[in-house]
Design a protein around this motif. Structure first.
Motif, PDB file in Angstrom:
ATOM      1  N   HIS A 103     136.073  77.322  96.303  1.00 21.68           N
ATOM      2  CA  HIS A 103     135.002  76.319  96.305  1.00 21.68           C
ATOM      3  C   HIS A 103     134.036  76.548  95.138  1.00 21.68           C
ATOM      4  O   HIS A 103     133.625  75.605  94.469  1.00 21.68           O
ATOM      5  CB  HIS A 103     134.233  76.350  97.631  1.00 21.68           C
ATOM      6  CG  HIS A 103     134.951  75.696  98.763  1.00 21.68           C
ATOM      7  ND1 HIS A 103     135.331  74.370  98.755  1.00 21.68           N
ATOM      8  CD2 HIS A 103     135.357  76.188  99.953  1.00 21.68           C
ATOM      9  CE1 HIS A 103     135.930  74.069  99.875  1.00 21.68           C
ATOM     10  NE2 HIS A 103     135.963  75.158 100.638  1.00 21.68           N
ATOM     11  N   PHE A 104     133.701  77.804  94.882  1.00 18.59           N
ATOM     12  CA  PHE A 104     132.805  78.140  93.770  1.00 18.59           C
ATOM     13  C   PHE A 104     133.460  77.773  92.437  1.00 18.59           C
ATOM     14  O   PHE A 104     132.814  77.248  91.530  1.00 18.59           O
ATOM     15  CB  PHE A 104     132.461  79.621  93.839  1.00 18.59           C
ATOM     16  CG  PHE A 104     131.192  80.037  93.119  1.00 18.59           C
ATOM     17  CD1 PHE A 104     130.192  79.137  92.787  1.00 18.59           C
ATOM     18  CD2 PHE A 104     130.996  81.370  92.781  1.00 18.59           C
ATOM     19  CE1 PHE A 104     129.026  79.542  92.133  1.00 18.59           C
ATOM     20  CE2 PHE A 104     129.841  81.788  92.136  1.00 18.59           C
ATOM     21  CZ  PHE A 104     128.861  80.883  91.803  1.00 18.59           C
ATOM     22  N   ASP A 105     134.759  78.020  92.309  1.00 15.75           N
ATOM     23  CA  ASP A 105     135.489  77.678  91.087  1.00 15.75           C
ATOM     24  C   ASP A 105     135.539  76.160  90.869  1.00 15.75           C
ATOM     25  O   ASP A 105     135.438  75.685  89.733  1.00 15.75           O
ATOM     26  CB  ASP A 105     136.911  78.250  91.124  1.00 15.75           C
ATOM     27  CG  ASP A 105     136.943  79.772  91.067  1.00 15.75           C
ATOM     28  OD1 ASP A 105     135.917  80.403  90.749  1.00 15.75           O
ATOM     29  OD2 ASP A 105     138.019  80.345  91.371  1.00 15.75           O
ATOM     30  N   ILE A 106     135.683  75.406  91.951  1.00 15.74           N
ATOM     31  CA  ILE A 106     135.666  73.944  91.832  1.00 15.74           C
ATOM     32  C   ILE A 106     134.300  73.486  91.332  1.00 15.74           C
ATOM     33  O   ILE A 106     134.203  72.598  90.477  1.00 15.74           O
ATOM     34  CB  ILE A 106     136.038  73.265  93.172  1.00 15.74           C
ATOM     35  CG1 ILE A 106     137.514  73.534  93.505  1.00 15.74           C
ATOM     36  CG2 ILE A 106     135.760  71.759  93.122  1.00 15.74           C
ATOM     37  CD1 ILE A 106     137.915  73.131  94.921  1.00 15.74           C
ATOM     38  N   ILE A 107     133.251  74.091  91.833  1.00 17.20           N
ATOM     39  CA  ILE A 107     131.904  73.760  91.351  1.00 17.20           C
ATOM     40  C   ILE A 107     131.794  74.048  89.858  1.00 17.20           C
ATOM     41  O   ILE A 107     131.257  73.239  89.099  1.00 17.20           O
ATOM     42  CB  ILE A 107     130.833  74.524  92.158  1.00 17.20           C
ATOM     43  CG1 ILE A 107     130.749  73.934  93.571  1.00 17.20           C
ATOM     44  CG2 ILE A 107     129.475  74.478  91.465  1.00 17.20           C
ATOM     45  CD1 ILE A 107     129.903  74.734  94.533  1.00 17.20           C
ATOM     46  N   GLU A 108     132.322  75.189  89.410  1.00 17.58           N
ATOM     47  CA  GLU A 108     132.284  75.516  87.985  1.00 17.58           C
ATOM     48  C   GLU A 108     133.072  74.484  87.178  1.00 17.58           C
ATOM     49  O   GLU A 108     132.669  74.111  86.078  1.00 17.58           O
ATOM     50  CB  GLU A 108     132.827  76.923  87.726  1.00 17.58           C
ATOM     51  CG  GLU A 108     132.964  77.292  86.268  1.00 17.58           C
ATOM     52  CD  GLU A 108     131.655  77.295  85.461  1.00 17.58           C
ATOM     53  OE1 GLU A 108     131.740  77.305  84.214  1.00 17.58           O
ATOM     54  OE2 GLU A 108     130.549  77.301  86.053  1.00 17.58           O
TER      55      GLU A 108
END
Length: 191
Positions: A103-108
């Motif tokens: 999820h954090f990578d998708i935000i990035e």
């Protein structure tokens, strides 16, 4: 079974905080600082939420106008709020942490797409605030839709094959957007 709450940091508040403050705040993890760990989840949940995880993360932006009024200094960061995020000890697992990292990578990914969009245009001096905020909302909405698709397709992380597929897909997309990984950049304004 555990309950998942996926929190989003109020971007408007963070836009008002200087990026230096964000970078120096030990309670905010910026995506470039590394992978999430369970130690990053420092918030406290209610006693009835022992089977709950809340990951407070989003991408934010800050704009400063240079003295000549013709150039904007922009900083876009993917951030994780440690004090706003919590996890019940009984549900901690490697798989759950991998899903939260995804999820954090998708935000990035969306932070990089937003940087690309901002960097690729000359903004009107009179309307740049409104125009940039409109673009931010578009990318923020796209991020939320992709987050939901990820959860749906991976069955909220329970389908490990799909999690692996998503992780590989997002890693490739981040690599393709490597040119936009630096948080700070400048853009010129049309006068």
């Amino acid at each position: 079974m555990y309950q998942l709450k996926f929190g989003i940091i109020l971007s408007v508040l963070l836009m008002l905080v200087s990026s230096t403050t964000i970078a120096q705040d030990k309670n905010i993890l910026i995506w470039t600082d590394g992978k999430l760990t369970w130690d990053d989840y420092q918030g406290k949940s209610d006693a009835n939420e022992v089977n709950t995880i809340l990951s407070y993360m989003d991408f934010t932006y800050k704009i400063d106008m240079q003295g000549n009024g013709k150039v904007l200094d922009i900083e876009v960061n993917s951030v994780f709020d440690k004090l706003g995020s919590y996890v019940g000890d009984s549900i901690k697992s490697t798989e759950l942490l991998q899903r939260e990292q995804l999820h954090f990578d998708i935000i990035e990914k969306y932070a990089r797409l937003f940087r690309k969009e901002l960097d690729g245009q000359k903004w009107e001096h009179k309307t740049f605030h409104k125009d940039i905020e409109r673009v931010y909302k578009q990318f923020s909405n796209n991020n939320k839709m992709e987050q939901k698709n990820c959860d749906r397709e991976t069955k909220k992380g329970k389908n490990s094959d799909k999690v692996r597929e998503w992780t590989i897909k997002i890693a490739k997309e981040l690599k393709n957007l490597d040119k936009y990984k630096e948080p700070a950049f400048t853009v010129k304004l049309k006068m």
